[in-house]
Write a protein that holds these residues in place. Structure first.
Motif, short mmCIF file in Angstrom:
data_model
loop_
_atom_site.label_atom_id
_atom_site.label_comp_id
_atom_site.label_asym_id
_atom_site.label_seq_id
_atom_site.Cartn_x
_atom_site.Cartn_y
_atom_site.Cartn_z
N ASP A 190 58.22 -18.71 -5.16
CA ASP A 190 57.13 -18.06 -5.10
C ASP A 190 57.36 -16.60 -5.45
O ASP A 190 58.29 -16.31 -6.09
CB ASP A 190 56.51 -18.17 -3.44
CG ASP A 190 57.56 -17.19 -2.51
OD1 ASP A 190 58.40 -16.63 -3.01
OD2 ASP A 190 57.50 -17.60 -1.21
N ASP A 284 60.21 -25.50 2.49
CA ASP A 284 59.73 -26.75 1.85
C ASP A 284 60.59 -27.89 2.46
O ASP A 284 59.96 -29.16 2.62
CB ASP A 284 60.14 -26.64 0.42
CG ASP A 284 59.19 -25.58 -0.24
OD1 ASP A 284 58.14 -26.11 -0.69
OD2 ASP A 284 59.47 -24.52 -0.20
N ALA A 319 55.03 -24.62 8.56
CA ALA A 319 55.58 -25.95 7.81
C ALA A 319 55.85 -27.07 8.85
O ALA A 319 55.33 -28.43 8.66
CB ALA A 319 56.62 -25.88 7.20
N HIS A 324 49.99 -25.07 5.39
CA HIS A 324 50.45 -24.09 4.40
C HIS A 324 51.19 -23.04 4.90
O HIS A 324 50.45 -22.46 5.91
CB HIS A 324 49.20 -23.77 3.44
CG HIS A 324 48.63 -24.82 2.81
ND1 HIS A 324 49.16 -25.52 1.63
CD2 HIS A 324 47.42 -25.47 2.79
CE1 HIS A 324 48.29 -26.51 1.15
NE2 HIS A 324 47.21 -26.50 1.74
N THR A 329 52.12 -21.86 -3.61
CA THR A 329 53.08 -22.80 -3.45
C THR A 329 54.07 -22.67 -4.53
O THR A 329 53.94 -21.85 -5.49
CB THR A 329 52.61 -24.29 -3.38
OG1 THR A 329 52.20 -24.61 -4.97
CG2 THR A 329 51.37 -24.34 -2.40
N ALA A 330 55.33 -23.38 -4.37
CA ALA A 330 56.32 -23.13 -5.61
C ALA A 330 55.58 -23.69 -7.00
O ALA A 330 56.27 -23.28 -7.90
CB ALA A 330 57.24 -24.07 -5.04
N LEU A 478 50.87 -33.08 -0.85
CA LEU A 478 52.44 -32.52 -1.13
C LEU A 478 52.55 -32.19 -2.85
O LEU A 478 53.46 -31.57 -3.21
CB LEU A 478 53.32 -33.60 -0.67
CG LEU A 478 54.90 -33.45 -0.56
CD1 LEU A 478 55.08 -32.10 0.54
CD2 LEU A 478 55.65 -34.63 0.07
N GLN A 480 51.02 -30.44 -4.25
CA GLN A 480 50.95 -28.91 -4.46
C GLN A 480 52.14 -28.22 -4.41
O GLN A 480 52.42 -27.02 -4.55
CB GLN A 480 49.75 -28.18 -3.71
CG GLN A 480 48.62 -28.87 -3.81
CD GLN A 480 47.48 -28.44 -2.80
OE1 GLN A 480 47.77 -28.42 -1.67
NE2 GLN A 480 46.51 -27.60 -3.29
N TYR A 481 53.28 -29.03 -3.78
CA TYR A 481 54.68 -28.58 -3.56
C TYR A 481 55.73 -28.96 -4.38
O TYR A 481 56.60 -28.29 -4.82
CB TYR A 481 54.69 -28.72 -1.98
CG TYR A 481 53.99 -27.58 -1.10
CD1 TYR A 481 54.59 -26.65 -0.56
CD2 TYR A 481 52.63 -28.11 -0.92
CE1 TYR A 481 53.79 -25.73 0.16
CE2 TYR A 481 52.22 -27.22 0.34
CZ TYR A 481 52.63 -26.14 0.53
OH TYR A 481 52.02 -25.27 1.22
N SER A 482 55.57 -30.53 -4.81
CA SER A 482 56.91 -31.03 -5.28
C SER A 482 56.34 -31.91 -6.42
O SER A 482 55.23 -32.56 -6.48
CB SER A 482 57.20 -31.67 -4.13
OG SER A 482 58.53 -32.29 -4.50
#
Length: 714
Positions: A190, A284, A319, A324, A329-330, A478, A480-482
């Motif tokens: 981030d 995360d 989390a 969020h 996100t990452a 998820l 959006q993160y991974s």
């Protein structure tokens, strides 16, 4: 690299040779001694030809010849040298087209330039940088113009066989993977990873480049890379680029990330039916652990019991509810902080157990254990599934709840899921193996004790938890993160986008280099080095009237031969407020402690009077960020506890310390820690003047940042 002074030459041997040699010593040698460039150069032959009008030339044998433009200010020479080294490496790839190699090297050099403060003396030779540093490749016509400037720098330079339009198509696929390792490592996390070009540091006050002149005991927060870690990330980057320019980019990315899974699994002795989930951060990991708990048989709503949320990451409580925890996100998705993530159950309940009382004092361990048991039993009685945390360790080195309590809870019907927050990673890998044998998930990072770059985490899954991924689906949000590549190959992960987080992969590559070095040290040696260091520094803190060390109980762990993880390795302390009145110790407020934290990592030599110790004032000292804690002496609010921590590099040694025998090296480490204590005292004595200036942290001391001096000797 060759001795640069020996490489200087002149055809006629007149006085110009001596002027050149002097200039080389003052400017170019400082570039050749940069730790990041030394790692990249390795043993490559580098020479200087003052008659060469171009900045450099890469010869057919892979050697680099620097030209007269490299005698400009060091910032310019570093850009030219980085460009030359990248080009030389890419031309060694057997199947690479020389024009493609030249363009890829230029892209990396252009991004390198954005990270450095570069004098405009680069002139027309760097006129193409803005185009090559853009988010997308320049037009075909622009590529042609750029190539006209680049072609003289390399052997066998022609034109692309299929034209520049086809070359642009090829570059479009490669573009996101091209760049120096230190730039790529700032991606896939981030905004806190972003490097400020004015200071050379990120939000954590550290760099993705080696910074060996700084005194660093910040492993409880984040560390700058060592040369070892930087080399690990650079090797992974080169592996990716090699595969990509050879047309095997997708397979190369997949293989790199799968290798990382395997290396992390091997370090912690995972079995084949267990799994690793890569995550940018411990926060995360919290999301991922909640996902696994929600996949438990029965479909019950989850009660998530968190230990000491004030001593974990600031986003963890959000989390832990499936929300969020930031506004991005990452993977770069823009989200609404605090809003429920798509697909996460809305009925997740967050419960917390504090480890400290309202006055900041530690609560009795029995009280903490009792609270955990009561909350878990009440949740189960209400028909809820429990996810219970064991904190190993907190920001100030606390461990709870006790193992016996958790064993008792998991022995009955409808047992809770246990996740161990071991993100500090201050425990022997065999302890992690024991947790997994109990069926507990374990969060780890490579960025705390192991001193890898910030934002590299992993959730380790025992067999029974990994088996849950064989059915059901991960929450849609998820994605959006991974990426799918972060998870074990499983049906539940098909909702995630294909691909890999390359920034995360490079950060883990750096961390694994440090983990490998530590693993080579016998456990008894690890114990002895840590004990020697910690004992000396505890005495120094306790002897200082400016500091008050926080009590930290030894971690309660089962007996282990030559155990090194049964004593605190994070030394937390309050600092005396220089404005405090009377004889009682009044600690710095949280905001003032944050200022002190920044100023320690700053060259203050220009802000103290001439009779002060300016050498000490100029020393860059990176320690752990202040932890907010209540204190009876601060009725106006929270106090901030700074942290001085022992990390893996303290044991395995900085590569820049090569040549020092172990005892001498440990003496040096202890001496550096004592200088941190001394600099705190210096800052307190000159607090008003420093506070008025409120200086910013910098990658290197002032003369180097100004371009007026070589890098300090390590």
């Amino acid at each position: 690299m060759d001795d640069p002074a020996a490489c200087a030459h002149s055809d006629d041997g007149n006085r110009d040779f001596h002027v050149l040699a002097e200039q080389l010593t003052q400017d170019l040698i400082s570039v050749l001694e940069r730790p990041d460039l030394r790692v990249i150069a390795g043993a490559r032959h580098i020479a200087l030809d003052s008659a060469l009008e171009t900045p450099f030339r890469v010869d057919a044998d892979g050697g680099v010849v620097l030209g007269a433009p490299c005698l400009a200010p060091p910032g310019v020479a570093s850009f030219f040298l980085r460009h030359a080294l990248e080009l030389a490496r890419l031309l060694e790839i057997a199947s690479v087209d020389p024009v493609l190699a030249g363009m890829c090297a230029a892209r990396t050099a252009a991004l390198f330039r954005t990270l450095d403060v570069v004098d405009e003396g680069a002139g027309g030779q760097a006129a193409w940088c803005a185009d090559m540093a853009g988010d997308v490749p320049p037009s075909a016509a622009c590529l042609g113009a750029v190539w006209a400037m680049l072609a003289p720098l390399q052997p066998s330079a022609g034109v692309p066989a299929d034209g520049f339009a086809a070359l642009r198509v090829r570059l479009t696929d490669l573009w996101p993977l091209l760049g120096p390792a230190e730039a790529l490592m700032a991606e896939g996390g981030d905004g806190r990873l972003a490097i400020d070009p004015a200071t050379g540091l990120n939000h954590y006050g550290c760099s993705h480049r080696p910074r060996p002149w700084a005194v660093t005991f910040a492993s409880s927060t984040a560390s700058s890379l060592s040369e070892r870690g930087f080399a690990g990330a650079e090797a992974a980057r080169l592996r990716l680029v090699t595969e990509c320019v050879a047309g095997r980019g997708d397979a190369g990315r997949t293989e790199l990330v799968r290798d990382l899974h395997a290396q992390i699994a091997a370090h912690f002795h995972l079995a084949d039916d267990e799994g690793v989930v890569l995550a940018p951060s411990g926060t995360d990991c919290e999301l991922d652990a909640l996902v696994l708990a929600a996949l438990a048989p029965g479909g019950h709503p989850v009660s998530n019991i968190l230990l000491a949320p004030e001593e974990t990451g600031s986003g963890v409580p959000l989390a832990a509810k499936g929300c969020h925890f930031a506004n991005d996100t990452a993977l770069g998705a823009q989200v609404e902080k605090g809003r429920l993530i798509d697909g996460f159950p809305a009925d997740t309940m967050l419960l917390s157990v504090p480890l400290r009382g309202s006055d900041g004092a530690l609560r009795p361990a029995g009280d903490v254990d009792r609270d955990c048991v009561l909350l878990a039993r009440h949740a189960r009685a209400a028909g809820r599934h429990v996810l219970l945390h064991r904190l190993d360790l907190s920001k100030t080195g606390l461990l709870a709840p006790g193992t016996a309590v958790l064993d008792g809870l998991t022995a009955g019907d409808n047992p809770p899921d246990i996740v161990v927050d071991a993100c500090q990673a201050r425990l022997d890998p065999c302890r992690v193996r024991d947790y997994l044998d109990r069926g507990w998930m374990v969060m780890v990072t490579g960025s705390k004790f192991f001193t890898g770059p910030p934002f590299c985490g992993a959730l380790l899954l025992p067999a029974r938890m990994a088996a849950r991924l064989g059915h059901g689906r991960l929450p849609a949000g998820l994605a959006q993160y991974s990426h799918r590549g972060a998870w074990p190959d499983c049906p539940a992960g098909r909702v995630l986008p294909a691909g890999e987080n390359i920034g995360l992969a490079l950060r883990w590559s750096a961390a694994l280099a440090e983990m490998t070095a530590l693993r080579a040290i016998p456990r008894a040696v690890v114990r002895d080095r840590l004990n020697r260091f910690l004992t000396a520094v505890e005495r120094a803190i306790d002897a200082s009237p400016d500091l008050a060390r926080l009590p930290a109980p030894s971690p309660a762990r089962p007996p282990l031969a030559d155990a090194w993880d049964d004593r605190p390795t994070i030394l937390s302390f309050f600092v005396r407020d220089p404005a405090g009145a009377g004889a009682s110790f009044v600690p710095l407020s949280l905001e003032d402690a944050r200022a002190l934290y920044r100023w320690l990592n700053t060259d203050l030599s220009r802000l103290v009077p001439p009779d002060a110790d300016r050498a000490l004032a100029s020393l860059l000292c990176h320690v752990g960020q202040p932890v907010p804690l209540p204190h009876d002496g601060r009725p106006d609010g929270l106090a901030g506890a700074l942290r001085l921590s022992a990390g893996a590099r303290l044991v395995s040694g900085e590569p820049s310390h090569d040549g020092l025998v172990p005892d001498r090296r440990m003496d040096r480490e202890i001496g550096d820690a004592l200088r941190v204590v001394a600099k705190i005292g210096l800052i307190l004595r000159h607090w008003p003047a420093i506070a008025r200036a409120d200086p910013v942290q910098t990658y290197a001391p002032h003369p180097v940042m100004d371009g007026d001096a070589p890098l300090p000797r390590c």
